[in-house]
Scaffold this motif. Structure first.
Motif, PDB file in Angstrom:
ATOM      1  N   ILE A   1      37.342  39.857 -24.290  1.00 38.85           N
ATOM      2  CA  ILE A   1      38.272  40.088 -23.058  1.00 38.85           C
ATOM      3  C   ILE A   1      39.382  40.074 -22.462  1.00 38.85           C
ATOM      4  N   GLY A   2      40.484  39.095 -23.709  1.00 38.35           N
ATOM      5  CA  GLY A   2      41.614  39.265 -23.352  1.00 38.35           C
ATOM      6  C   GLY A   2      42.219  40.493 -23.691  1.00 38.35           C
ATOM      7  N   GLY A   3      41.938  40.975 -24.882  1.00 36.34           N
ATOM      8  CA  GLY A   3      42.356  42.040 -25.107  1.00 36.34           C
ATOM      9  C   GLY A   3      42.032  43.426 -24.262  1.00 36.34           C
ATOM     10  N   THR A   4      41.072  43.184 -23.651  1.00 41.22           N
ATOM     11  CA  THR A   4      40.748  44.143 -22.425  1.00 41.22           C
ATOM     12  C   THR A   4      41.297  43.886 -21.152  1.00 41.22           C
ATOM     13  N   ILE A   5      41.850  43.031 -20.676  1.00 40.11           N
ATOM     14  CA  ILE A   5      42.580  42.306 -19.733  1.00 40.11           C
ATOM     15  C   ILE A   5      43.993  43.128 -20.150  1.00 40.11           C
ATOM     16  N   TRP A   6      44.263  42.658 -21.104  1.00 39.81           N
ATOM     17  CA  TRP A   6      46.405  42.993 -21.907  1.00 39.81           C
ATOM     18  C   TRP A   6      46.360  44.362 -21.744  1.00 39.81           C
ATOM     19  N   LEU A   7      45.624  45.398 -21.644  1.00 44.76           N
ATOM     20  CA  LEU A   7      45.292  47.001 -21.860  1.00 44.76           C
ATOM     21  C   LEU A   7      45.320  47.136 -21.032  1.00 44.76           C
ATOM     22  N   ILE A   8      44.277  47.331 -19.609  1.00 46.49           N
ATOM     23  CA  ILE A   8      44.427  47.707 -19.118  1.00 46.49           C
ATOM     24  C   ILE A   8      45.110  46.814 -17.418  1.00 46.49           C
ATOM     25  N   ALA A   9      45.663  46.011 -17.593  1.00 46.12           N
ATOM     26  CA  ALA A   9      46.407  44.967 -16.554  1.00 46.12           C
ATOM     27  C   ALA A   9      47.368  46.325 -15.981  1.00 46.12           C
ATOM     28  N   PRO A  10      48.338  46.644 -17.061  1.00 46.05           N
ATOM     29  CA  PRO A  10      49.485  47.597 -16.303  1.00 46.05           C
ATOM     30  C   PRO A  10      48.798  48.847 -15.588  1.00 46.05           C
TER      31      PRO A  10
ATOM     32  N   PRO B   1      49.537  44.052 -37.281  1.00 46.73           N
ATOM     33  CA  PRO B   1      51.018  44.134 -37.827  1.00 46.73           C
ATOM     34  C   PRO B   1      51.415  45.372 -37.157  1.00 46.73           C
ATOM     35  N   SER B   2      50.694  47.131 -36.377  1.00 48.64           N
ATOM     36  CA  SER B   2      51.750  47.844 -36.372  1.00 48.64           C
ATOM     37  C   SER B   2      51.228  48.020 -34.828  1.00 48.64           C
ATOM     38  N   ALA B   3      50.489  46.516 -34.709  1.00 48.24           N
ATOM     39  CA  ALA B   3      49.997  46.849 -32.612  1.00 48.24           C
ATOM     40  C   ALA B   3      51.651  46.061 -32.322  1.00 48.24           C
ATOM     41  N   LEU B   4      52.137  45.329 -31.976  1.00 51.63           N
ATOM     42  CA  LEU B   4      53.356  44.666 -31.478  1.00 51.63           C
ATOM     43  C   LEU B   4      54.418  46.090 -31.768  1.00 51.63           C
TER      44      LEU B   4
ATOM     45  N   TYR C   1      52.607  42.341 -21.060  1.00 58.57           N
ATOM     46  CA  TYR C   1      51.008  42.587 -21.767  1.00 58.57           C
ATOM     47  C   TYR C   1      50.791  44.025 -22.122  1.00 58.57           C
ATOM     48  N   THR C   2      51.701  44.806 -22.083  1.00 56.02           N
ATOM     49  CA  THR C   2      50.912  46.117 -22.077  1.00 56.02           C
ATOM     50  C   THR C   2      50.557  46.923 -23.007  1.00 56.02           C
ATOM     51  N   GLY C   3      49.637  47.058 -22.664  1.00 49.89           N
ATOM     52  CA  GLY C   3      49.411  48.173 -23.672  1.00 49.89           C
ATOM     53  C   GLY C   3      48.472  48.212 -25.327  1.00 49.89           C
ATOM     54  N   ILE C   4      49.006  48.662 -26.165  1.00 54.46           N
ATOM     55  CA  ILE C   4      48.617  48.627 -27.783  1.00 54.46           C
ATOM     56  C   ILE C   4      47.970  47.785 -27.998  1.00 54.46           C
ATOM     57  N   PHE C   5      48.967  46.290 -27.511  1.00 56.32           N
ATOM     58  CA  PHE C   5      48.572  44.713 -28.374  1.00 56.32           C
ATOM     59  C   PHE C   5      47.021  45.072 -28.209  1.00 56.32           C
TER      60      PHE C   5
ATOM     61  N   LEU D   1      44.493  46.472 -27.740  1.00 57.65           N
ATOM     62  CA  LEU D   1      43.440  46.711 -28.468  1.00 57.65           C
ATOM     63  C   LEU D   1      43.094  46.532 -29.551  1.00 57.65           C
ATOM     64  N   ALA D   2      43.955  45.620 -30.471  1.00 56.62           N
ATOM     65  CA  ALA D   2      44.481  44.817 -31.796  1.00 56.62           C
ATOM     66  C   ALA D   2      43.277  43.461 -31.608  1.00 56.62           C
ATOM     67  N   TRP D   3      43.697  42.761 -30.015  1.00 64.39           N
ATOM     68  CA  TRP D   3      42.492  41.828 -30.286  1.00 64.39           C
ATOM     69  C   TRP D   3      41.402  42.472 -29.804  1.00 64.39           C
ATOM     70  N   ILE D   4      41.074  43.642 -29.411  1.00 67.80           N
ATOM     71  CA  ILE D   4      39.043  43.899 -29.452  1.00 67.80           C
ATOM     72  C   ILE D   4      39.053  43.923 -30.680  1.00 67.80           C
ATOM     73  N   GLY D   5      39.753  45.033 -31.535  1.00 72.52           N
ATOM     74  CA  GLY D   5      39.226  44.565 -32.894  1.00 72.52           C
ATOM     75  C   GLY D   5      39.133  43.305 -33.534  1.00 72.52           C
ATOM     76  N   LEU D   6      40.294  42.719 -33.692  1.00 75.62           N
ATOM     77  CA  LEU D   6      39.586  41.201 -33.880  1.00 75.62           C
ATOM     78  C   LEU D   6      38.595  40.602 -33.204  1.00 75.62           C
ATOM     79  N   GLY D   7      37.666  41.054 -31.970  1.00 78.64           N
ATOM     80  CA  GLY D   7      36.821  40.945 -31.075  1.00 78.64           C
ATOM     81  C   GLY D   7      35.620  40.863 -31.538  1.00 78.64           C
ATOM     82  N   TYR D   8      35.870  42.581 -32.251  1.00 76.00           N
ATOM     83  CA  TYR D   8      34.516  42.928 -32.713  1.00 76.00           C
ATOM     84  C   TYR D   8      34.670  42.034 -34.326  1.00 76.00           C
ATOM     85  N   HIS D   9      35.493  42.675 -34.532  1.00 77.39           N
ATOM     86  CA  HIS D   9      35.123  41.613 -35.985  1.00 77.39           C
ATOM     87  C   HIS D   9      34.470  40.576 -36.159  1.00 77.39           C
TER      88      HIS D   9
END
Length: 206
Positions: A32-41, A156-159, A183-187, A189-197
């Protein structure tokens, strides 16, 4: 309809404990946090929402969602990590929380200059801590394969990639407000991936 027995109560309690122990709640928060971080901008700049809209308060507490996700990650995976890897999770959590003060307003002009500079320094310091943390996590993830060696590549590439996309958006594409949002962008996606794992790990029991 039969009465509930003490054995039934035991099994319900046991199932609830298993659910909590398996960290599904923290995996959901990371996603949820990663999704908000991604789409908020995109939402904020497309619809020009005011900071009085409740959506913005949700953006403000996004780092708290991410930290809850990290709690689950720490409990699930770091027993196999070194001291450096475990410390990396803590550094990432502290770094993410350091973004909260500057997130309370969209630009530094909302503050007096000294206050704005202090908040910017805190956010920058938090970004450094977060980056160091992701590198430490990546090293142990690569060495142990837990939860996946791919995390050692994209986490480590996300930021840095997010920072680069912000810079390009602000300077080349003219998306100044998007580029300045922490909070823009690709970072995200990293949290969504982390949560998925984390979610998949708990489903499979691995």
């Amino acid at each position: 309809m039969r009465d509930e027995t003490p054995e039934d109560t035991y099994y319900v309690s046991d199932d609830l404990f298993l659910f909590m122990r398996k960290q599904f709640w923290s995996a959901g928060c990371a996603i949820i946090g990663g999704t908000i971080w991604l789409i908020a901008p995109l939402v904020l700049n497309t619809y020009r929402l005011s900071w009085t809209i409740q959506y913005d308060y949700l953006v403000l507490i996004t780092p708290l969602f991410l930290v809850i996700g990290l709690v689950g990650y720490y409990r699930e995976y770091t027993p196999a990590y070194s001291v450096g890897g475990r410390a990396g999770v803590w550094l990432l959590g502290v770094g993410v929380l350091s973004f909260i003060p500057i997130a309370t307003h969209r630009t530094l002009i909302s503050y007096t200059l000294p206050t704005g500079v202090v908040l910017l320094v805190i956010a920058f310091f938090g970004a450094v801590l977060a980056q160091v943390g992701t590198i430490a996590i990546a090293i142990d993830a690569w060495q142990t394969g837990i939860p996946s060696r791919w995390i050692a590549v994209w986490l480590p590439s996300a930021l840095p990639v997010t920072a680069a996309s912000n810079y390009i958006g602000a300077t080349t594409l003219g998306l100044y407000s998007v580029g300045m949002n922490y909070y823009t962008g690709i970072f995200g996606l990293a949290w969504i991936g982390l949560g998925y794992h984390l979610w998949r790990s708990n489903e499979t029991g691995k």
